[in-house]
Scaffold this motif. Structure first.
Motif: not given
Length: 257
Positions: A74-80, A126-136, A140-146
């Protein structure tokens, strides 16, 4: 345009990779942490209120360097901030498992009992939390390319039979969000949902183990699904389903039948 890759990629090797697991201190998340660590991954064990559980789990996992990580949905700042901490500690993130979730048992016919506060809390977690986590974690995930994101969904997203109408709606939203994200995050990141039916955990407040057994008896396979069964499905999705993205896989003992 990105260069085309050949098929037959082979199993995804977890040695040296980093997996971030939300809701990682108990239940499906903890079982997944154990399985991924056994295969050589370093684990960031996301927790909200379960810090002591996360620390104990980190100490018990095979391998070294595992990190208890404050990761409240529930805390986007903490997720980032958590994404920054993972980058500083590991310099990479290869797998993200969105296992954190919440619900409350509310009879579907009792519309007044499902109040706004409960509905909002379930959707945010269940929805905004996973989205915020993926966004944050996406840079880093893209950097590895896989990289791989696994969302722990539910059969309730398909059949609308779950602990509450809000819970069913949240898991349906998670699945649809996975479709959208699979398009925009490819080819560097694939998105896969894992959808169990009733799992033998204390996830649903007030649900007895007898209720879980009763649901298992209704399935064709008549097996009580354990957290480790779901964790094994996560491992399979990450390591072997190399050409799968934008879809959800049922782990429900045939309950949908």
């Amino acid at each position: 345009m990105s260069e085309l890759k050949n098929g037959a990629l082979g199993p995804y090797d977890l040695q040296g990779r980093v997996a971030v697991i939300t809701g990682g201190s108990s239940g499906i998340g903890a079982a997944t942490a154990r399985r991924l660590a056994e295969l050589g991954a370093r684990i960031a064990i996301g927790y909200n209120s379960g810090r002591e559980r996360a620390e104990a789990l980190a100490a018990s996992l095979p391998g070294s360097g595992h990190l208890p990580l404050y990761l409240p949905m529930a805390d986007t700042a903490a997720i980032r901030a958590a994404a920054v901490e993972v980058e500083a500690r590991f310099g990479r993130a290869d797998v993200l498992v969105n296992s954190a979730g919440t619900t409350r048992a509310v009879p579907h016919a009792d519309l007044e009992a499902l109040d706004d506060e409960t509905f909002d809390r379930i959707l945010i977690t269940n929805v905004r939390g996973p989205y915020s986590t993926i966004r944050a974690f996406a840079p880093l995930l893209r950097r590895g390319g896989d990289a791989v994101v696994v969302n722990i969904s539910s059969l309730a997203a398909m059949n609308g039979l779950g602990s509450s109408i809000a819970y069913c709606a949240s898991k349906a939203a998670l699945d649809t969000m996975g479709l959208s994200l699979a398009r925009v995050l490819a080819p560097e990141i694939r998105i896969i949902g894992i959808s169990p039916a009733a799992v033998d955990t204390g996830f649903v407040p007030g649900r007895s183990r007898d209720a879980v057994l009763k649901q298992a008896a209704l399935t064709p396979l008549k097996i009580v699904c354990q957290p480790d069964d779901v964790a094994l499905a996560v491992v399979a999705a990450v390591t072997h389903l190399r050409l799968t993205t934008g879809t959800s896989l049922l782990v429900d003992c045939g309950r949908h039948l």
